[in-house]
Design a protein around this motif. Structure first.
Motif, PDB file in Angstrom:
ATOM      1  N   VAL A  13      67.201  62.868  35.038  1.00 16.85           N
ATOM      2  CA  VAL A  13      66.904  61.683  34.691  1.00 16.85           C
ATOM      3  C   VAL A  13      67.930  60.449  34.501  1.00 16.85           C
ATOM      4  O   VAL A  13      68.816  60.949  35.365  1.00 16.85           O
ATOM      5  N   LEU A  60      56.794  63.483  25.957  1.00 13.31           N
ATOM      6  CA  LEU A  60      57.272  64.660  25.251  1.00 13.31           C
ATOM      7  C   LEU A  60      55.831  65.783  25.217  1.00 13.31           C
ATOM      8  O   LEU A  60      56.075  66.973  25.621  1.00 13.31           O
ATOM      9  N   SER A  93      65.350  54.528  28.869  1.00 13.55           N
ATOM     10  CA  SER A  93      66.379  55.818  28.373  1.00 13.55           C
ATOM     11  C   SER A  93      64.995  56.175  27.172  1.00 13.55           C
ATOM     12  O   SER A  93      64.875  57.223  27.337  1.00 13.55           O
ATOM     13  N   HIS A  94      64.199  55.122  27.582  1.00  9.45           N
ATOM     14  CA  HIS A  94      62.653  56.452  26.516  1.00  9.45           C
ATOM     15  C   HIS A  94      62.018  56.976  27.546  1.00  9.45           C
ATOM     16  O   HIS A  94      60.816  57.279  27.268  1.00  9.45           O
ATOM     17  N   ASP A 151      53.975  67.268  27.755  1.00 10.51           N
ATOM     18  CA  ASP A 151      54.675  68.127  28.733  1.00 10.51           C
ATOM     19  C   ASP A 151      54.717  69.403  27.925  1.00 10.51           C
ATOM     20  O   ASP A 151      54.612  70.430  28.637  1.00 10.51           O
ATOM     21  N   ALA A 182      60.701  65.275  32.032  1.00 12.79           N
ATOM     22  CA  ALA A 182      59.519  65.770  31.534  1.00 12.79           C
ATOM     23  C   ALA A 182      57.977  65.183  32.535  1.00 12.79           C
ATOM     24  O   ALA A 182      57.684  65.230  32.332  1.00 12.79           O
ATOM     25  N   ASN A 230      61.889  59.900  30.030  1.00 13.40           N
ATOM     26  CA  ASN A 230      62.100  61.654  30.287  1.00 13.40           C
ATOM     27  C   ASN A 230      61.492  61.559  31.282  1.00 13.40           C
ATOM     28  O   ASN A 230      60.747  62.494  31.841  1.00 13.40           O
ATOM     29  N   GLU A 231      62.542  61.599  32.857  1.00 12.47           N
ATOM     30  CA  GLU A 231      62.071  61.549  34.342  1.00 12.47           C
ATOM     31  C   GLU A 231      61.842  63.149  34.680  1.00 12.47           C
ATOM     32  O   GLU A 231      60.779  63.448  35.188  1.00 12.47           O
ATOM     33  N   GLU A 281      57.326  57.227  25.279  1.00 13.43           N
ATOM     34  CA  GLU A 281      58.213  58.325  25.198  1.00 13.43           C
ATOM     35  C   GLU A 281      57.829  59.329  24.900  1.00 13.43           C
ATOM     36  O   GLU A 281      58.062  60.585  25.633  1.00 13.43           O
ATOM     37  N   HIS A 282      56.981  59.655  23.370  1.00 14.40           N
ATOM     38  CA  HIS A 282      56.371  60.651  22.890  1.00 14.40           C
ATOM     39  C   HIS A 282      54.535  60.840  24.076  1.00 14.40           C
ATOM     40  O   HIS A 282      54.896  62.279  23.722  1.00 14.40           O
TER      41      HIS A 282
END
Length: 224
Positions: A115, A36, A120-121, A39, A126, A123-124, A32-33
Motif C-alpha cells: 500500500v 474493492l 488514501s482512496h 476485486d 487490490a 487500495n494498491e 475507491e469502491h
C-alpha cells in the motif's frame, strides 16, 4: 523526469473519463469502491448499478464520470501503470550503473505490491490483483486500435519504452529491446497469476520471485 518526481498526482489520459474523479469526493469514492468491488466479484460481474448501491449513490452519478465500465477499467489500468512508472523513475534515476538501473526497474514492475500511503482512496494491493486478473480486458477489444489512436494506452507504452531504453543502454546491438521490455511487464503479471493459481507450471514461489526470473532471463538474453 523532474515533473514526474515532484508531482504526486498520478495523471491519466483525459479522454478516458468525462469528469476527473480526482476532482471530487464522489469521484474518489467511485474509484475507491470500484477497486474493492471489482476485486471482490470480478470485472465481468461488476456493474455501475452494483457500484452505486455500494457507495449509496445513483447509477447515473457514476455515468457523469465514466461513460462505461470499460472506460473505468481503462482508468484503473492507466492509473496503475502511471503509479508504477512514478516508482520506477524515482527509484532508478540516480543509479549510475546501467545494469543496476535495469534490475531496479525489473524489481519495480514485478514485485509484490504494498500500500502507498500517498493515495488514501486507492487500495494498491487490490488494484494489483485486478491488473493481474483483468488487465488484458482493457485492450483485448474490437475498439483497441481506435482507443490506441486516442492515446488511452500512452502510459503503459511509455513504461515499456523506458525499460526498452534501459536494455539498449546495456547492449545497443540487441535488436529486440521493445519485445523484451513488453515481455517483462506482461510476463510479470502472468507469473504472479501462475504463482497464485497454477503452481505446477511456474518456478516462482515464496522463495523465487518473478523479479528473480526476469532479471536472470533479461541479462542472459541481452548478453548473448
Amino acid at each position: 523526469m523532474i515533473n514526474l518526481l515532484s508531482n504526486l498526482k498520478i495523471s491519466v489520459p483525459e479522454k478516458i473519463f468525462i469528469k476527473d474523479p480526482e476532482s471530487s469526493d464522489l469521484g474518489k469514492r467511485i474509484i475507491e469502491h470500484s477497486i474493492l468491488l471489482i476485486d471482490e466479484i470480478g470485472f465481468d460481474s461488476f456493474t455501475f448499478k452494483k457500484l452505486g448501491e455500494r457507495i449509496g449513490s445513483n447509477e447515473s452519478s457514476i455515468y457523469r464520470y465514466f461513460e462505461s465500465k470499460h472506460k473505468l477499467l481503462l482508468y484503473l489500468t492507466s492509473w496503475y501503470w502511471a503509479w508504477i512508472e512514478y516508482q520506477l523513475v524515482f527509484a532508478s534515476h540516480n543509479l549510475p550503473d546501467d545494469q543496476e538501473k535495469l534490475f531496479k526497474a525489473i524489481e519495480i514492475v514485478t514485485r509484490t505490491i504494498k500500500v502507498d500511503v500517498n493515495f488514501s482512496h486507492i487500495n494498491e494491493i487490490a488494484l494489483n490483483r485486478i491488473i493481474i486478473n483483468e488487465n488484458s480486458k482493457s485492450y483485448l477489444t474490437k475498439t483497441v486500435d481506435n482507443e490506441n489512436k486516442e492515446g488511452y494506452f500512452i502510459v503503459y507504452k511509455r513504461l515499456v519504452k523506458r525499460i526498452s531504453e534501459m536494455i539498449v543502454a546495456i547492449n545497443p546491438n540487441y535488436k529486440y529491446a521493445a519485445s523484451l521490455a513488453s515481455t517483462i511487464v506482461e510476463g510479470a503479471l502472468h507469473q504472479h497469476f501462475l504463482k497464485d493459481h497454477f503452481t505446477s507450471i511456474t518456478d516462482c514461489d515464496n522463495k523465487i520471485t518473478p523479479a528473480d526470473f526476469f532479471k536472470d532471463l533479461t541479462i542472459k538474453t541481452i548478453s548473448n
